[in-house]
Write an enzyme that holds these catalytic residues in place. Structure first.
Site, PDB file in Angstrom:
ATOM      1  N   GLY A  36       6.328 -15.880  -3.746  1.00  0.00           N
ATOM      2  CA  GLY A  36       6.486 -15.370  -2.383  1.00  0.00           C
ATOM      3  C   GLY A  36       5.248 -14.566  -1.988  1.00  0.00           C
ATOM      4  O   GLY A  36       4.665 -14.769  -0.921  1.00  0.00           O
ATOM      5  N   HIS A  37       4.830 -13.665  -2.894  1.00  0.00           N
ATOM      6  CA  HIS A  37       3.639 -12.850  -2.598  1.00  0.00           C
ATOM      7  C   HIS A  37       2.397 -13.736  -2.478  1.00  0.00           C
ATOM      8  O   HIS A  37       1.525 -13.489  -1.639  1.00  0.00           O
ATOM      9  CB  HIS A  37       3.407 -11.813  -3.704  1.00  0.00           C
TER      10      HIS A  37
END
Ligand code: PAF
Length: 289
Positions: A36-37
């Site tokens: 996600g990051h």
């Protein structure tokens, strides 16, 4: 890649970059990075010449009985991931540098922060907005990227940037999910194998909401009741909230007419998980079929 720990050095570096005409992209995180990051970094890289990723487990956004001390941390692994993803600067301050003795100024929002996670985590968004305001002042970003998984947080940061006149564009990044659809979160590492399977009840509830919506259901309560009854079958799950709110003010709606957010928070064992779905779908929630 540069690693900066002092807030003063970070601000000096950012000022020099701005004076040299660079566009700065900020990705604020609490570390323990996952895909996600990495998707946030990719978006920042597209819109900026210099990507700053902050890693700071912010004590002011955790309640007294929350997981601040056990929140997962692994700086070496995070730094390697950042380097491979093309991050230019990691900003990794210590709490005492961000909140020195006598610290007394906080950012408080009084409408959008009251419901959803704000209702069950008093003080949480005050801590988030305060640290994000500080990160904006220290890294001077032209653009800052936030994930849609924390939909209320993202909406609040847009509001703060507008109301406090931060000269920054807020970019929202779609939710990134595991192969089986569970929204990626650093907190997923807390789940036992059995809880990990049961955690799928969040996205199953969102799929129920989507199916009913597609069939023409527009009564918010009917949808919430159907979602709740699915989750109640799951042994380790305890619903914190299920809400259908408008996208702008995050106010509950009875009858679905304008674009909405279906948001839920569920405790799986001791782990607090959130997920959400935008309807009509616009790609931000990435809920599988
Ligand atoms: O979403 C997070 O990881 C945090 O709330 C943030 C935005 C980095 C502020 O501490």
């Amino acid at each position: 890649m540069n690693i900066i720990t002092s807030p003063e050095d970070m601000q000096k570096t950012a000022l020099a970059l701005r004076r040299a005409g660079k566009r700065i992209g900020l990705v604020p995180t609490m570390g323990f990075l996952h895909e996600g990051h990495l998707s946030l970094i990719k978006l920042a890289r597209r819109q900026a010449n210099v990507v700053v990723l902050s890693i700071f487990v912010n004590p002011t956004q955790f309640g007294p009985n929350e997981d601040f001390s056990r929140y997962p941390r692994d700086f070496e692994r995070d730094a390697a991931l950042c380097k491979a993803a093309g991050v230019d600067i990691i900003f990794n301050p210590v709490p005492e540098a961000m909140y020195p003795a006598g610290y007394s100024v906080h950012v408080e929002e009084n409408a959008l922060s009251k419901g959803l996670c704000g209702a069950s985590r008093p003080g949480h968004f005050r801590g988030v907005l305060t640290v994000v305001a500080k990160l904006f002042n220290l890294t001077l970003p032209d653009v800052a990227v936030f994930g849609q998984k924390d939909a209320q947080q993202a909406r609040l940061i847009q509001q703060m940037a507008r109301d406090l006149n931060f000269p920054v564009t807020i970019v929202l990044a779609p939710i990134i999910r595991e192969a089986d659809g569970l929204a990626k979160s650093s907190r997923n590492t807390y789940l036992s194998p059995a809880e990990r399977r049961e955690a799928l009840c969040l996205q199953q509830a969102l799929k129920t909401a989507r199916r009913l919506y597609r069939e023409g259901e527009r009564d918010g309560q009917q949808i919430i009741t159907a979602m709740k009854s699915g989750i109640e079958q799951i042994h380790s799950a305890r619903v914190d909230y299920i809400a259908i709110v408008d996208r702008d003010k995050l106010q509950r709606v009875q009858r679905i007419e304008a674009p909405i957010l279906v948001a839920l928070a569920v405790q799986i064992g001791k782990t607090h998980l959130i997920d959400n779905l935008t309807l009509p779908e616009d790609g931000l929630s990435n809920l599988p079929e």
